[in-house]
Write an enzyme that holds these catalytic residues in place. Sequence first.
Site, PDB file in Angstrom:
ATOM      1  N   GLU A 197      -6.130   7.016  -1.064  1.00 45.60           N
ATOM      2  CA  GLU A 197      -6.129   5.802  -0.255  1.00 45.60           C
ATOM      3  C   GLU A 197      -6.772   4.651  -1.013  1.00 45.60           C
ATOM      4  OE1 GLU A 197      -4.575   5.252   2.657  1.00 45.60           O
ATOM      5  OE2 GLU A 197      -3.807   7.275   2.333  1.00 45.60           O
ATOM      6  N   HIS A 229       0.839  -1.202   0.000  1.00 41.06           N
ATOM      7  CA  HIS A 229       0.000   0.000   0.000  1.00 41.06           C
ATOM      8  C   HIS A 229       0.873   1.252   0.000  1.00 41.06           C
ATOM      9  CE1 HIS A 229      -3.386   2.643   1.380  1.00 41.06           C
ATOM     10  NE2 HIS A 229      -2.372   3.270   1.989  1.00 41.06           N
ATOM     11  N   GLU A 230       1.857   1.285   0.896  1.00 42.74           N
ATOM     12  CA  GLU A 230       2.722   2.461   0.983  1.00 42.74           C
ATOM     13  C   GLU A 230       3.560   2.640  -0.275  1.00 42.74           C
ATOM     14  OE1 GLU A 230       2.120   4.559   3.122  1.00 42.74           O
ATOM     15  OE2 GLU A 230       0.882   3.311   4.414  1.00 42.74           O
ATOM     16  N   HIS A 242       1.625   4.311  -2.925  1.00 42.61           N
ATOM     17  CA  HIS A 242       1.675   5.772  -2.787  1.00 42.61           C
ATOM     18  C   HIS A 242       2.933   6.322  -3.446  1.00 42.61           C
ATOM     19  CE1 HIS A 242      -1.824   6.663  -0.429  1.00 42.61           C
ATOM     20  NE2 HIS A 242      -1.468   5.911   0.597  1.00 42.61           N
TER      21      HIS A 242
END
Length: 286
Positions: free
Chosen positions: A203, A130-131, A134
Amino acid sequence: MEAVKTVFLLTLMTLLMVWVGGLFGGTSGMLIALIIAGVMNFISYFYSDKLVLSHYHAVEVDERSAPGLVAIVRRLTQKAGLPMPKVYIIPEQVPNAFATGRNPSHAAVAVTEGLLDLLNEEEIEAVLAHELSHVRHYDILIGTVAATIAGAIAMIANIMQFGAFFGGGRDEESPNPILMLVMSIILPIAAGIIQMAVSRSREFEADAGAARLTGHPEWLESALIKLENYNRQGILPEATPETAHMFIVNPFTGKDISFANLFRTHPTTEQRIERLEEIRREMMRG
């Protein structure tokens, strides 16, 4: 698009600082504020990541100090075609994580000790994916710049509130104390709206990126449920509203403030899981 957002936010901060400078000091105040804004813009672009990591006492780790964590990050970055970011551990037991930096070549991912203790290896991989999503989508620059700007707005609001109570209206050239008081209330709300605007949709995109990078949306679903449940019990120490949007789950989840929910920096966990379930069904079909 992220570059345009960054320029817009930096310009907005500059105009806001100049306006406040003019309010307090006329032309001279505007000039001083312009210089200060220029310095803050420089710091926002080049050093905001270091400031955030320092604020949370993040400690950089490598293969010797955290071999398992670094191995997961290295495996994911190779799969995603990204440069290897710096890896940090935050010495806090409340589980959470964030990514920061101005671009993929100057990126960092940070996780708390609590996250490593709470989640299993698959869930940790999902959070890191997930990070890294980003990072891949260039969200990290806009996130760190927004954090710096929100902090500047909070500082300006405090100055205006102080001036309204103790310095406003003493002579004709002084700013109107009522206006200053009103603005001290409006500015933090504006900061919250800015953070919400740059965070919520990203997100969802990072969740989708993590699901596709790992190939297992259910890993992130499980991680989000655990993180949400734990964070309802307490707030991450030293967490600030200005940086809340950077974390994978809102560090203020356990703070029950109805008004604050109007300006949530994150979608609800239920909404995120629904999206992940849709992705999982798509993967199964095709």
